[in-house]
Motif scaffolding. Sequence first.
Motif, PDB file in Angstrom:
ATOM      1  N   ASN A 158      46.633  33.427  37.736  1.00 42.50           N
ATOM      2  CA  ASN A 158      45.813  32.227  37.627  1.00 42.50           C
ATOM      3  C   ASN A 158      45.713  31.640  36.223  1.00 42.50           C
ATOM      4  O   ASN A 158      44.957  30.699  36.007  1.00 42.50           O
ATOM      5  CB  ASN A 158      44.389  32.527  38.121  1.00 42.50           C
ATOM      6  CG  ASN A 158      44.358  32.822  39.602  1.00 42.50           C
ATOM      7  OD1 ASN A 158      44.709  31.987  40.414  1.00 42.50           O
ATOM      8  ND2 ASN A 158      43.942  34.030  39.951  1.00 42.50           N
ATOM      9  N   SER A 205      45.239  46.995  40.047  1.00 44.13           N
ATOM     10  CA  SER A 205      44.387  46.432  38.997  1.00 44.13           C
ATOM     11  C   SER A 205      45.242  45.598  38.041  1.00 44.13           C
ATOM     12  O   SER A 205      46.470  45.733  37.987  1.00 44.13           O
ATOM     13  CB  SER A 205      43.708  47.561  38.222  1.00 44.13           C
ATOM     14  OG  SER A 205      44.672  48.266  37.453  1.00 44.13           O
ATOM     15  N   THR A 206      44.576  44.779  37.267  1.00 49.49           N
ATOM     16  CA  THR A 206      45.290  43.963  36.279  1.00 49.49           C
ATOM     17  C   THR A 206      46.057  44.856  35.311  1.00 49.49           C
ATOM     18  O   THR A 206      47.241  44.607  35.031  1.00 49.49           O
ATOM     19  CB  THR A 206      44.312  43.061  35.515  1.00 49.49           C
ATOM     20  OG1 THR A 206      43.723  42.153  36.456  1.00 49.49           O
ATOM     21  CG2 THR A 206      45.007  42.276  34.427  1.00 49.49           C
ATOM     22  N   ASP A 238      51.328  33.653  43.155  1.00 49.83           N
ATOM     23  CA  ASP A 238      50.265  32.828  43.701  1.00 49.83           C
ATOM     24  C   ASP A 238      48.973  33.186  42.991  1.00 49.83           C
ATOM     25  O   ASP A 238      48.903  34.153  42.244  1.00 49.83           O
ATOM     26  CB  ASP A 238      50.148  32.950  45.219  1.00 49.83           C
ATOM     27  CG  ASP A 238      49.618  34.307  45.681  1.00 49.83           C
ATOM     28  OD1 ASP A 238      49.725  34.575  46.877  1.00 49.83           O
ATOM     29  OD2 ASP A 238      49.088  35.093  44.881  1.00 49.83           O
ATOM     30  N   GLY A 239      47.987  32.372  43.209  1.00 44.71           N
ATOM     31  CA  GLY A 239      46.673  32.617  42.640  1.00 44.71           C
ATOM     32  C   GLY A 239      45.663  31.731  43.333  1.00 44.71           C
ATOM     33  O   GLY A 239      45.960  30.578  43.654  1.00 44.71           O
ATOM     34  N   SER A 240      44.495  32.255  43.582  1.00 49.75           N
ATOM     35  CA  SER A 240      43.483  31.493  44.322  1.00 49.75           C
ATOM     36  C   SER A 240      43.029  30.252  43.571  1.00 49.75           C
ATOM     37  O   SER A 240      42.575  29.287  44.184  1.00 49.75           O
ATOM     38  CB  SER A 240      42.286  32.391  44.649  1.00 49.75           C
ATOM     39  OG  SER A 240      41.703  32.874  43.450  1.00 49.75           O
ATOM     40  N   LYS A 296      49.134  46.181  37.060  1.00 55.44           N
ATOM     41  CA  LYS A 296      50.155  45.153  37.294  1.00 55.44           C
ATOM     42  C   LYS A 296      50.872  44.757  36.011  1.00 55.44           C
ATOM     43  O   LYS A 296      52.022  44.347  36.057  1.00 55.44           O
ATOM     44  CB  LYS A 296      49.535  43.913  37.938  1.00 55.44           C
ATOM     45  CG  LYS A 296      49.182  44.154  39.378  1.00 55.44           C
ATOM     46  CD  LYS A 296      48.741  42.958  40.161  1.00 55.44           C
ATOM     47  CE  LYS A 296      48.427  41.731  39.429  1.00 55.44           C
ATOM     48  NZ  LYS A 296      47.985  40.625  40.268  1.00 55.44           N
ATOM     49  N   GLY A 335      50.620  38.495  42.816  1.00 56.00           N
ATOM     50  CA  GLY A 335      49.421  37.757  43.176  1.00 56.00           C
ATOM     51  C   GLY A 335      48.416  37.754  42.040  1.00 56.00           C
ATOM     52  O   GLY A 335      48.574  38.457  41.048  1.00 56.00           O
ATOM     53  N   ARG A 336      47.385  36.942  42.203  1.00 51.96           N
ATOM     54  CA  ARG A 336      46.323  36.788  41.209  1.00 51.96           C
ATOM     55  C   ARG A 336      46.878  36.357  39.858  1.00 51.96           C
ATOM     56  O   ARG A 336      46.514  36.872  38.811  1.00 51.96           O
ATOM     57  CB  ARG A 336      45.500  38.069  41.087  1.00 51.96           C
ATOM     58  CG  ARG A 336      44.758  38.407  42.353  1.00 51.96           C
ATOM     59  CD  ARG A 336      43.733  39.530  42.219  1.00 51.96           C
ATOM     60  NE  ARG A 336      43.960  40.460  41.144  1.00 51.96           N
ATOM     61  CZ  ARG A 336      44.245  41.750  41.304  1.00 51.96           C
ATOM     62  NH1 ARG A 336      44.358  42.248  42.520  1.00 51.96           N
ATOM     63  NH2 ARG A 336      44.402  42.538  40.280  1.00 51.96           N
ATOM     64  N   ARG A 373      49.316  34.702  32.185  1.00 56.26           N
ATOM     65  CA  ARG A 373      49.793  35.546  33.287  1.00 56.26           C
ATOM     66  C   ARG A 373      51.095  34.976  33.870  1.00 56.26           C
ATOM     67  O   ARG A 373      52.007  35.726  34.199  1.00 56.26           O
ATOM     68  CB  ARG A 373      48.714  35.646  34.362  1.00 56.26           C
ATOM     69  CG  ARG A 373      49.010  36.611  35.482  1.00 56.26           C
ATOM     70  CD  ARG A 373      48.920  38.074  35.075  1.00 56.26           C
ATOM     71  NE  ARG A 373      47.618  38.442  34.608  1.00 56.26           N
ATOM     72  CZ  ARG A 373      46.605  38.831  35.366  1.00 56.26           C
ATOM     73  NH1 ARG A 373      46.738  38.913  36.656  1.00 56.26           N
ATOM     74  NH2 ARG A 373      45.460  39.164  34.818  1.00 56.26           N
TER      75      ARG A 373
END
Length: 107
Positions: free
Chosen positions: A33, A4-5, A51-53, A8, A30-31, A37
């Motif tokens: 974005n 979870s955020t 990375d991030g979508s 992390k 990851g995540r 962050r």
Amino acid sequence: MAGSTDFKLSDQMAAICREGKRRGLWIHAGRVNTPDRIDHMLGLGFVDSIDGSAFDKFRDTHLPWALKQLSTTPDEVTAAPLQGLLDLPLASAARSSRAALSAGDVR
């Protein structure tokens, strides 16, 4: 790093990653974005890649500010490995893979 955020961003995850780094592991987040962050992950001093979508889904909106932010990162935190993850050919490969899967072309 995963979870979870809240997890992390926790001290517990930081300790786990610090130990992994001590053991020679590559630390990926990851995540990632948002500018906050990115700053948080780079500020930890042990994250090797992110990375991030959003950088694939909304490239025209998010990629310019992210690359600018990474290029202004202090020298003690190198942005070179991170920029490699944001290269357009990588994003194109990800889109091609998703397109093949959605078209049923699974080999």
